[in-house]
Scaffold this active site. Structure first.
Site: not given
Length: 274
Positions: A11-12, A43-44, A74-76, A153, A185-187
């Protein structure tokens, strides 16, 4: 390919830990080798070309460590880079967008679905394309929520600032009749409780939040079974964690998210894997 090899997850940043957590829950005997690109998060806001190159570097690193399957948590990256890396590398690669879209299409009762994600994910239209391919009669409403990633984050999981940001974003869905919202988004599952509460306040009761992390873990289990790649081990596995920067901060956040104790996180100069 050896069944005893770990599952590569990337992931980012820390968002992919929500996917790792679900994998640990559903596939208790599997080892995870996790990489968070913390030096280049988020990344978005980046271009497709940049995200694709980042993803290539990370896949090369994961393969150098020996993995049997890779989960793009990571969805992006899933929306913009996964098709390219699948063509280039001879390893099963699972994304998080397809499982999330399939679940949302099955769950909605009135056919009105909201999607929240990073700017790049929403701009790609990937969720809309997949959902319409499943059911062209769906009504899809998308909203970019770029501030959610840095807030997650930073560890501002349930903060008044984060709640106000969520309110402003989610007000976009008022009057749309949305009964299902994809956390694209996985966040975002890190903010799930806050998002759930704001959804109730702004949009009302009875709205289902779809977590692609959960659905991806289910798909991974099916993939491993279909390719006879289960490790078959019963002992508690030792997971490994790598980042491109800020190892100690990552380790602290990981220990607040995961059910295991993250003792060490290692730094990697990811650009060397060009």
């Amino acid at each position: 390919m050896s069944c005893d090899l770990p599952i590569g997850v990337f992931d980012s940043g820390v968002g992919g830990l929500t996917v790792a957590k679900e994998i640990m829950s559903r596939l208790a005997g599997e080892r995870i080798l996790y990489f968070g690109d913390t030096a280049r998060v988020p990344y978005g806001s980046k271009s497709k070309e940049t995200i694709t190159e980042y993803s290539r570097q990370i896949v090369r690193f994961l393969l150098s460590q020996g993995v049997k399957v890779i989960v793009v948590a990571c969805n992006t990256a899933s929306a913009l880079a996964v098709d390219a890396v699948r063509k280039e590398f001879d390893v099963p690669i699972l994304d998080v967008v397809n499982p999330g879209a399939q679940a949302a299409a099955q769950i909605t009762k009135n056919g009105s679905i909201g999607v929240i994600g990073t700017e790049a994910t929403i701009r790609s239209g990937m969720y809309s394309k997949l959902l319409y391919s499943i059911n062209p009669d769906l009504n899809i409403y998308s909203k970019a929520c770029p501030l959610f990633v840095p807030l997650a984050e930073e560890g501002w999981i349930y903060d008044s600032v984060t709640k106000e940001v969520a309110r402003r974003y989610l007000e976009e869905f008022q009057g749309k009749g949305v009964d299902t919202i994809v956390l694209g988004c996985t966040h975002y599952p890190l903010l799930r409780n806050l998002i759930r509460d704001v959804v109730r306040e702004v949009l009302g009761e009875g709205i289902t939040l779809v977590d692609p992390a959960v659905e991806t873990a289910k798909k991974l289990k099916q993939l491993l079974a279909g390719q006879d790649l289960f490790s078959g081990k019963e002992q508690v596995p030792e997971h490994t964690f790598y980042v491109s920067d800020g190892a100690e901060k990552f380790r602290s956040l990981a220990n607040s998210i995961l059910p295991c104790n993250v003792i060490e996180t290692k730094d990697v100069t990811i650009k060397t894997f060009e």
